[in-house]
Design an enzyme around this catalytic site. Structure first.
Site, PDB file in Angstrom:
ATOM      1  CD  GLU A 278      -3.170   0.656   2.141  1.00  0.00           C
ATOM      2  OE1 GLU A 278      -4.256   0.167   1.783  1.00  0.00           O
ATOM      3  OE2 GLU A 278      -2.907   0.943   3.327  1.00  0.00           O
ATOM      4  CG  HIS A 299       5.995 -29.626   1.206  1.00  0.00           C
ATOM      5  ND1 HIS A 299       6.665 -30.768   0.828  1.00  0.00           N
ATOM      6  CD2 HIS A 299       6.509 -29.271   2.418  1.00  0.00           C
ATOM      7  CE1 HIS A 299       7.527 -31.105   1.782  1.00  0.00           C
ATOM      8  NE2 HIS A 299       7.455 -30.212   2.754  1.00  0.00           N
ATOM      9  CE  LYS A 409     -10.932   2.781   2.514  1.00  0.00           C
ATOM     10  NZ  LYS A 409     -10.311   3.651   3.553  1.00  0.00           N
TER      11      LYS A 409
END
Length: 418
Positions: A278, A299, A409
């Site tokens: 960010e 893995h 937003k």
């Protein structure tokens, strides 16, 4: 001691002289932090008011409370969650005894997981800490009013003034709500973004309520800051900022993988991932952070790291001494396991993975904590915050804004207004 936190750049793939060439730019960046409000995230660790505010709030904890819930998202949740996970015993909520508290961080608005949390809470025995820097974060507002509605619908009275604490900035709808209802309000400094707020009440209140010695966390942060100011490269923070920048911009390694060999520290990886992404992802620049769990992700991801594109820089976060010792039977096979401690196997897996990557010519950094202590964790958090802020200057971006997040937003609000 934070001085025991070791950062090894031996195999990082950039000569020290090349790192040193950025010392002047790093020095200017630090000077700018010292001279402007942008550096308040550093100054906050020196403020006695932070601890006074948190301790005063903790003393006002209502009797009979068994659970504490932090409502918030991203930087308003991850820091506190990471500290609780790192510094409280594993499975704390399962084994805690009164007067200790169970902690909960929903950190999302998924209706199934949020409803499951609410079903397990009793209003009078639940302390709720609501965190939003702007006071208008959509998810946090939704969490808060969903919780209040749930308790009302269940026919239980929630003691709002006693059991709800708000941490927010100087203005916004959350502060207005708190003032109108007469709630306790804790301070979020105006110029400290949520993702840099771990050393404020946002990050420290819930850990303190659950028994974490938050004063020692701040002490570790102060020690790390002093360490970083001791040389022209600004210690490990400046070195790491320059190294990541050069690996990305000069050598084309734009993916930065943090392999964490300690489950207690895994959420610190999630916290740093948000901080790094960010803060630096702007103007079509910025590296992509990836978190991997050792040994599990050997893995699932290691094949890609070994034989896939050479576009990654690797950081190993390791611990020398774990809290617990778990012995393996002397009758175990293969014989190399017999009588060993699980920590020995863990360490061998980390070293083996490093060796395999180095044999492929992959660059890597190693950060080692002697043990997971409040001072070491506080030092690591401060190191990574300062590293990120300095990297922002090298990338030529403002590491304290998030315009892309704000755009999302606004779009969500438009959709809801529909």
């Amino acid at each position: 001691m934070v001085s025991e936190l070791q950062v090894d750049l031996t195999h990082a793939g950039v000569p020290s002289a090349e790192l040193q060439s950025h010392a002047a730019s790093l020095g200017k960046a630090l000077a700018a932090l010292d001279e402007t409000p942008a550096g308040d995230f550093l100054r906050i660790v020196h403020s006695p008011a932070v601890l006074r505010e948190i301790r005063a709030c903790a003393k006002r904890r209502p009797p009979g409370v068994t659970d504490v819930v932090q409502l918030g998202i991203g930087g308003s949740s991850l820091g506190a969650q990471a500290l609780c996970t790192a510094l409280l015993p594993s499975r704390h909520n399962q084994f805690v005894r009164r007067p200790g508290l169970r902690f909960h961080f929903p950190d999302n608005i998924d209706p199934d997981s949020f409803a499951a949390l609410l079903r397990g809470l009793h209003p009078k025995r639940t302390l709720v800490h609501v965190v939003s820097k702007s006071g208008g974060t959509l998810e946090t507002q939704a969490q808060l009013h969903a919780l209040l509605e749930w308790f009302t619908h269940e026919g239980r009275r929630f003691p709002l003034r006693q059991n709800l604490v708000v941490t927010t900035g100087p203005d916004g709808s959350l502060r207005e709500f708190a003032e109108r209802e007469g709630l306790s309000i804790l301070h979020l400094p105006e110029h400290v973004p949520g993702r840099y707020s771990v050393f404020t009440a946002s990050g420290l209140l819930v850990p303190a309520l659950c028994g974490v010695p938050v004063g020692r966390i701040l002490k570790g942060a102060r020690e790390m800051e002093a360490r970083c100011r001791q040389d022209s490269m600004l210690g490990p923070a400046g070195q790491l900022a320059a190294l990541h920048f050069l690996q990305d911009r000069e050598q084309g390694r734009s993916i930065h993988v943090e392999l964490i060999y300690a489950d207690a520290l895994l959420l610190l990886g999630a916290w740093f991932r948000q901080l790094w992404a960010e803060s630096l992802g702007k103007k079509k620049r910025g590296p992509t952070p990836v978190v991997a769990r050792g040994t599990t992700d050997q893995h699932s991801q290691l094949q890609l790291y070994m034989e896939g594109p050479d576009d990654k820089l690797y950081t190993f976060l390791c611990v020398d001494r774990f809290r617990s010792r778990v012995r393996i039977s002397k009758r175990a096979t293969p014989a190399s396991l017999a009588g060993r401690d699980l920590g020995d196997i863990f360490a061998a897996e980390a070293r083996g993975t490093q060796q395999a990557l180095l044999e492929r010519g992959r660059p890597l950094i190693e950060i080692r904590l002697p043990r997971v202590s409040p001072e070491a964790v506080g030092g690591l958090l401060l190191l990574q915050q300062l590293q990120t802020a300095l990297a922002g200057a090298l990338y030529g971006v403002d590491p304290f804004t998030q315009p892309g997040v704000e755009a999302g937003k606004r779009a969500a609000l438009d959709i809801l207004a529909g």
